[in-house]
Write a protein that holds these residues in place. Structure first.
Motif, PDB file in Angstrom:
ATOM      1  N   ILE A 372       0.866  -1.177   0.000  1.00  0.00           N
ATOM      2  CA  ILE A 372       0.000   0.000   0.000  1.00  0.00           C
ATOM      3  C   ILE A 372       0.900   1.224   0.000  1.00  0.00           C
ATOM      4  O   ILE A 372       1.734   1.381   0.906  1.00  0.00           O
ATOM      5  CB  ILE A 372      -0.927   0.021   1.220  1.00  0.00           C
ATOM      6  N   LYS A 380      -2.502   5.690   6.045  1.00  0.00           N
ATOM      7  CA  LYS A 380      -2.079   4.347   5.624  1.00  0.00           C
ATOM      8  C   LYS A 380      -2.071   3.374   6.805  1.00  0.00           C
ATOM      9  O   LYS A 380      -2.475   2.220   6.674  1.00  0.00           O
ATOM     10  CB  LYS A 380      -0.688   4.407   4.978  1.00  0.00           C
ATOM     11  N   ASP A 474       4.161  -2.381   9.240  1.00  0.00           N
ATOM     12  CA  ASP A 474       3.848  -0.954   9.125  1.00  0.00           C
ATOM     13  C   ASP A 474       4.820  -0.127   9.960  1.00  0.00           C
ATOM     14  O   ASP A 474       4.849  -0.254  11.188  1.00  0.00           O
ATOM     15  CB  ASP A 474       2.409  -0.734   9.615  1.00  0.00           C
ATOM     16  N   PRO A 475       5.606   0.765   9.317  1.00  0.00           N
ATOM     17  CA  PRO A 475       5.850   0.942   7.884  1.00  0.00           C
ATOM     18  C   PRO A 475       7.215   0.345   7.542  1.00  0.00           C
ATOM     19  O   PRO A 475       8.008   0.079   8.444  1.00  0.00           O
ATOM     20  CB  PRO A 475       5.869   2.463   7.736  1.00  0.00           C
ATOM     21  N   CYS A 511       3.417  -1.162   3.845  1.00  0.00           N
ATOM     22  CA  CYS A 511       3.131   0.146   3.253  1.00  0.00           C
ATOM     23  C   CYS A 511       4.411   0.946   3.072  1.00  0.00           C
ATOM     24  O   CYS A 511       5.409   0.734   3.773  1.00  0.00           O
ATOM     25  CB  CYS A 511       2.116   0.923   4.081  1.00  0.00           C
TER      26      CYS A 511
END
Length: 741
Positions: A372, A380, A474-475, A511
């Motif tokens: 993503i 996000k 993440d992330p 992401c």
């Protein structure tokens, strides 16, 4: 000694002291002392090296090992034993991985199955031609103009009870020697000098400059010597050939070893050392115990065409194995590469394997990877939390149904409390019952994260028995290894996700941020920051880009929100709305407010007005986003439009955002003639942005100027100016708070 450790004395059976150089031998002693063994253990093992062993030396050295801040540990001996074929015992059911265990890979330098290796007989030449032997050797290894170093004179070393060579000669070229040898009528001694039959003679295999015999006198790092005194000679012959070593000359030493003159073809001394280390490592791992004293490029080897103690030093073979170092190294690294063999489509055409089931319908399969991508403030992290909850509950994520199962959320950015609160906030904002919280595991690693190539085995170790169907990271900027703009470094980085997918059989979802600048004119797959590997590697790429909301659209959404609040309060007070209002009035903010004032009690209407103002504020704080996808396994889906109504994304099911352009996408004529906002509108927008940032940052506890500046993407000074302009907040040093009303 800890019973859970390996018995280092057993491991030493795999390491012959004669195969080690002096520093390696010392390291074994240091490791033994560090791990609680005795000097006698070291001494007993060292006695195997009959050539170099000196009584009492181990005990003297032992007393000098006084420990350091970075001691040599048992791991040194374990690795040496592994290099020589030792494998740790494991239960048939498997074993628990250690912190630094390597996952999913095996030793790609092992070529020979030692259990099936048979020795290969070494055959002497039928007709003994000493001159022909030496001439062939010189012609293969040297150019005619190159100086050759050789030794025929020797002396007897009483301590070692053996003959040792002198410095010898180095001032004659290969061409001169060959010419004189061809005229000597078989009398080699008349050309190179007489030698002792008990000692034999030696020759250097790399060309010299004619000024000496040291490493700095070597003019071309062309060959290296592979010799083993501790392996049966027939087995040496078999291993050298099985390994396809690029051997220029294979010489019988007249003793118990073969001397393989291996093509190294190095451009410098540094490259020579690296290649020799690699060569010796391959030999050791395949059962050939190497004499490491032979590493030097100026080293002497046995001269063919000479007799030694009644045994011939002769050429066993020439130009065997691979033709060059490069070809051999590529072969070594490819022969055991773990890649599957090609398969014919004919045999599986009518019995194709089943596809992995979907994890996110129409987007991602189980066991695959998804990225993503989006700019800051796109939510996000909230999107990934929403996805975690959707998988745990088996519900929809945005527009797509999710398969229900266990999921791990790897939190690299938020402190533990903030992360846990976000999960509860998302559940409540979505209106979902938390019925399957046991399907969610959270691994909080803020301040403790390591590069992805180190994190992957640790993650696999923890997840191995949990049956996760998804791992959400993440992330990724917290664990990126290398330069994100480097294709090869990012390919290595992304390979770690493949490793997790393969070992755990689950999907990996992560992401990444957009590159700087306007993204509206780019394709969705080109917006992620860094190398194009990020867009090509995942099986599904979902990209979030912000929509450029107009004042009229926001006014329309504000009207809807106010009407809904009025409708809810009227129904709560049991007002028959349809009897009082027309269908058009139900969609009019003005009509609904007037009707509410007329139909509700004064105190109720005042309470409703507070809810109306909160709804207006929420609309002004909304942002709008469009998701576009690049998919490998499914057809491309139409763009999905979302409202980010903190803390969750809501799909625009009525189509309000369908025709809204993305930021930076408007044509030049629209940009040039866009309606300018009034100073009051700009001030209102700044104040609302400040309030949103304060609310978001307050989730982590005390709000600081730095946190607000980072969230809004502006300087500390700008934050201070905006707080002063707003008037509703105070600053004490770097801390920010809301003034009491």
């Amino acid at each position: 000694m800890d019973n859970n450790k390996h018995d280092l004395r057993e491991l030493l059976q795999y390491i012959h002291p004669a195969s080690l150089d002096y520093q390696e031998w010392l390291s074994v002693g240091m490791a033994l002392k560090e791990d609680g063994y005795t000097a006698a253990d070291w001494d007993t093992w060292s006695r195997q090296d009959t050539k170099r062993y000196h009584s009492g030396e181990c005990f003297k050295k032992w007393d000098t090992f006084r420990g350091t801040s970075s001691p040599v540990t048992a791991g040194t001996i374990v690795q040496m034993a592994k290099d020589n074929g030792w494998l740790p015992k494991r239960n048939e059911s498997g074993h628990e991985l250690n912190w630094e265990d390597s996952i999913g890979s095996k030793d790609d330098l092992v070529v020979i199955n030692k259990g099936w290796l048979e020795g290969k007989e070494v055959i002497e030449p039928e007709a003994w031609d000493p001159v022909g032997q030496l001439v062939s050797y010189l012609e293969i290894l040297f150019e005619a103009s190159e100086n050759v170093g050789y030794v025929t004179e020797s002396w007897f070393n009483e301590e070692k009870q053996k003959y040792l060579p002198t410095k010898g000669a180095w001032d004659r070229t290969a061409g001169e020697l060959i010419q004189q040898l061809n005229k000597c009528n078989g009398d080699i001694g008349s050309v190179i000098g007489d030698y002792k039959n008990e000692a034999g003679a030696w020759i250097r295999f790399n060309p010299l400059d004619g000024k000496g015999i040291k490493n700095e006198n070597v003019t071309d790092y062309r060959y290296a010597l592979v010799e083993s005194d501790d392996t049966e000679i027939e087995k040496q012959n078999a291993i050298i050939r099985e390994l396809e070593l690029p051997v220029a000359c294979l010489v019988h030493s007249g003793g118990k070893s073969l001397h393989a003159i291996v093509k190294i073809e190095a451009g410098s001394y540094e490259e020579y050392r690296k290649r020799v280390d690699y060569l010796y490592n391959v030999c050791r791992k395949n059962g050939l115990k190497i004499d490491t004293q032979n590493k030097n490029p100026s080293r002497l080897s046995r001269m063919p065409g000479i007799e030694r103690n009644g045994q011939k030093q002769f050429l066993v073979d020439t130009n065997i194995g691979k033709e060059s170092w490069k070809e051999w190294q590529e072969w070594i690294e490819s022969i055991n590469d773990d890649l599957p063999d090609p398969e014919s489509l004919t045999g599986i055409w009518d019995n194709l394997p089943e596809l992995s089931p979907p994890l996110i319908n129409g987007v991602l399969r189980q066991g695959h990877k998804m990225l993503i991508a989006g700019p800051s403030k796109a939510g996000k992290s909230y999107a990934l939390i929403e996805l975690t909850c959707a998988i745990a509950e088996g519900r929809k994520w945005f527009d797509w149904s999710c398969t229900q199962g266990k999921v791990m959320y790897v939190n690299l950015e938020l402190d533990r409390a903030s992360c846990l609160h976000r999960f509860k906030d998302v559940y409540q904002a979505l209106g979902w019952q938390a019925n399957n919280l046991d399907n969610i595991d959270i691994w909080n690693l803020r301040g403790k994260s390591v590069p992805m190539d180190k994190l992957a085995p640790k993650l696999i170790r923890r997840a191995a028995k949990k049956n996760y169907i998804a791992i959400i990271i993440d992330p990724i900027y917290k664990v990126i290894t290398g330069d994100e703009n480097s294709a090869d470094q990012m390919a290595h980085f992304c390979n770690q996700f493949d490793l997790v997918c393969t070992e755990l059989g689950c999907a990996v979802i992560y992401c990444h941020h957009h590159s700087k600048g306007s993204q509206g004119g780019k394709r969705s797959m080109d917006r992620a920051s860094g190398s194009g590997v990020f867009s090509r590697d995942p099986d599904a790429l979902l990209d979030l880009i912000e929509l450029d909301l107009t004042d009229s659209l926001l006014k329309q959404e504000e009207n809807k929100a106010v009407c809904k609040v009025c409708d809810d309060w009227l129904k709560m007070c049991n007002v028959d709305i349809l009897a009082e209002l027309s269908q058009d009035d139900l969609c009019s903010e003005k009509a609904m407010m007037e009707a509410s004032k007329r139909l509700l009690k004064a105190e109720t209407y005042q309470a409703m007005q507070i809810a109306v103002e909160a709804a207006r504020k929420a609309v002004q704080q909304r942002t709008a986003w469009r998701i576009e996808g690049t998919l490998r396994e499914f057809p491309k889906f139409p763009p999905v439009n979302l409202w980010f109504n903190y803390p969750v994304h809501i799909v625009d099911s009525v189509g309000s955002l369908k025709d809204v352009e993305t930021e930076g996408e408007a044509p030049p004529w629209k940009k040039n003639f866009a309606k300018k906002k009034s100073p009051e509108a700009r001030k209102k927008e700044r104040n609302m942005s400040l309030e949103t940032a304060f609310e978001a940052c307050s989730m982590n506890g005390a709000v600081t100027v730095q946190a607000m500046a980072e969230y809004m993407g502006i300087t500390d000074k700008s934050i201070r100016n905006r707080i002063k302009e707003h008037g509703g907040y105070w600053i004490d040093g770097s801390e920010i708070g809301k003034k009491s009303k």
